[in-house]
Design a protein around this motif. Structure first.
Motif, PDB file in Angstrom:
ATOM      1  N   ARG A  66       3.947  13.310  -9.032  1.00 46.58           N
ATOM      2  CA  ARG A  66       3.940  12.673 -10.359  1.00 46.58           C
ATOM      3  C   ARG A  66       4.977  11.571 -10.434  1.00 46.58           C
ATOM      4  O   ARG A  66       4.741  10.522 -11.023  1.00 46.58           O
ATOM      5  N   SER A  67       6.120  11.822  -9.855  1.00 49.46           N
ATOM      6  CA  SER A  67       7.164  10.804  -9.851  1.00 49.46           C
ATOM      7  C   SER A  67       6.720   9.578  -9.063  1.00 49.46           C
ATOM      8  O   SER A  67       7.031   8.441  -9.432  1.00 49.46           O
ATOM      9  N   HIS A  68       5.989   9.813  -7.990  1.00 53.51           N
ATOM     10  CA  HIS A  68       5.462   8.694  -7.208  1.00 53.51           C
ATOM     11  C   HIS A  68       4.514   7.856  -8.066  1.00 53.51           C
ATOM     12  O   HIS A  68       4.597   6.626  -8.072  1.00 53.51           O
ATOM     13  N   ALA A  69       3.635   8.520  -8.792  1.00 52.46           N
ATOM     14  CA  ALA A  69       2.700   7.801  -9.658  1.00 52.46           C
ATOM     15  C   ALA A  69       3.447   7.046 -10.748  1.00 52.46           C
ATOM     16  O   ALA A  69       3.133   5.896 -11.049  1.00 52.46           O
ATOM     17  N   ALA A  70       4.439   7.695 -11.319  1.00 51.09           N
ATOM     18  CA  ALA A  70       5.175   7.058 -12.414  1.00 51.09           C
ATOM     19  C   ALA A  70       6.002   5.883 -11.919  1.00 51.09           C
ATOM     20  O   ALA A  70       6.066   4.843 -12.581  1.00 51.09           O
ATOM     21  N   SER A  71       6.634   6.039 -10.778  1.00 51.00           N
ATOM     22  CA  SER A  71       7.523   4.963 -10.329  1.00 51.00           C
ATOM     23  C   SER A  71       6.757   3.774  -9.787  1.00 51.00           C
ATOM     24  O   SER A  71       7.057   2.635 -10.128  1.00 51.00           O
ATOM     25  N   LYS A  72       5.771   4.012  -8.966  1.00 53.07           N
ATOM     26  CA  LYS A  72       5.072   2.892  -8.326  1.00 53.07           C
ATOM     27  C   LYS A  72       4.154   2.161  -9.299  1.00 53.07           C
ATOM     28  O   LYS A  72       4.307   0.961  -9.525  1.00 53.07           O
TER      29      LYS A  72
ATOM     30  N   LEU B 295      14.440  -3.673 -10.225  1.00 55.05           N
ATOM     31  CA  LEU B 295      15.619  -3.145  -9.541  1.00 55.05           C
ATOM     32  C   LEU B 295      15.870  -1.669  -9.860  1.00 55.05           C
ATOM     33  O   LEU B 295      16.178  -0.878  -8.967  1.00 55.05           O
ATOM     34  N   THR B 296      15.737  -1.268 -11.102  1.00 55.29           N
ATOM     35  CA  THR B 296      16.190   0.060 -11.509  1.00 55.29           C
ATOM     36  C   THR B 296      15.122   1.152 -11.467  1.00 55.29           C
ATOM     37  O   THR B 296      15.449   2.306 -11.217  1.00 55.29           O
ATOM     38  N   ALA B 297      13.876   0.842 -11.717  1.00 57.97           N
ATOM     39  CA  ALA B 297      12.851   1.885 -11.798  1.00 57.97           C
ATOM     40  C   ALA B 297      12.660   2.648 -10.484  1.00 57.97           C
ATOM     41  O   ALA B 297      12.637   3.881 -10.500  1.00 57.97           O
ATOM     42  N   PRO B 298      12.530   1.983  -9.338  1.00 54.80           N
ATOM     43  CA  PRO B 298      12.392   2.759  -8.093  1.00 54.80           C
ATOM     44  C   PRO B 298      13.633   3.568  -7.749  1.00 54.80           C
ATOM     45  O   PRO B 298      13.523   4.696  -7.260  1.00 54.80           O
TER      46      PRO B 298
ATOM     47  N   VAL C 234      16.313   8.940  -7.376  1.00 57.56           N
ATOM     48  CA  VAL C 234      17.413   9.843  -7.739  1.00 57.56           C
ATOM     49  C   VAL C 234      16.879  11.093  -8.440  1.00 57.56           C
ATOM     50  O   VAL C 234      17.342  12.208  -8.178  1.00 57.56           O
ATOM     51  N   ILE C 235      15.905  10.920  -9.310  1.00 59.57           N
ATOM     52  CA  ILE C 235      15.327  12.068 -10.017  1.00 59.57           C
ATOM     53  C   ILE C 235      14.641  13.015  -9.041  1.00 59.57           C
ATOM     54  O   ILE C 235      14.821  14.231  -9.097  1.00 59.57           O
ATOM     55  N   VAL C 236      13.871  12.470  -8.114  1.00 56.98           N
ATOM     56  CA  VAL C 236      13.170  13.312  -7.147  1.00 56.98           C
ATOM     57  C   VAL C 236      14.163  13.989  -6.205  1.00 56.98           C
ATOM     58  O   VAL C 236      14.020  15.167  -5.873  1.00 56.98           O
ATOM     59  N   ARG C 237      15.188  13.277  -5.791  1.00 61.20           N
ATOM     60  CA  ARG C 237      16.191  13.869  -4.910  1.00 61.20           C
ATOM     61  C   ARG C 237      16.918  15.017  -5.611  1.00 61.20           C
ATOM     62  O   ARG C 237      17.163  16.066  -5.019  1.00 61.20           O
ATOM     63  N   SER C 238      17.253  14.834  -6.872  1.00 57.34           N
ATOM     64  CA  SER C 238      17.925  15.920  -7.590  1.00 57.34           C
ATOM     65  C   SER C 238      16.980  17.098  -7.830  1.00 57.34           C
ATOM     66  O   SER C 238      17.401  18.255  -7.790  1.00 57.34           O
TER      67      SER C 238
END
Length: 120
Positions: free
Chosen positions: A38-44, A80-83, A88-92
């Protein structure tokens, strides 16, 4: 068709493309199984959607003779900031031991973190 109409058409197409990417991001958030995908979909796709929409708006205002530094800075900071924020969210989430979905077949980070623990 004069040059201004062609540039307006490009601006409209960029905004439409941004809308499509944003829609695909929303579909990905609903359909994908775990926080990582989901994070991949949201970020990309959401980042691309916002960027295309802002670039289309930027192009439209350039036609009108207005250079918007706010739009330019918005494009820059979203890019710059979204990816980075998504990473960071996925790593945490991973370090907090949020489980991967059963369909996940590979976990490369697990081996790396185990090697770090052995070194300490």
């Amino acid at each position: 068709m004069n040059v201004n109409n062609q540039i307006e058409l490009v601006a409209v197409l960029l905004i439409l493309l941004g809308t499509i990417f944003s829609f695909l991001s929303a579909v990905g958030l609903i359909r994908l199984p775990d926080v990582y995908t989901r994070s991949h979909a949201a970020s990309k796709s959401a980042t691309m959607g916002v960027l295309f929409t802002l670039v289309g708006t930027f192009v439209f205002f350039i036609i009108e003779g207005i250079f918007s530094i706010r739009l330019f800075l918005g494009i820059f900071f979203v890019f710059l900031t979204a990816p980075v924020a998504s990473h960071v969210i996925v790593r945490s989430a991973y370090r907090s031991k949020v489980a991967l979905t059963k369909e996940s077949v590979q976990d490369d980070l697990k081996e790396i973190l185990e090697k770090e623990k052995r070194k300490q």
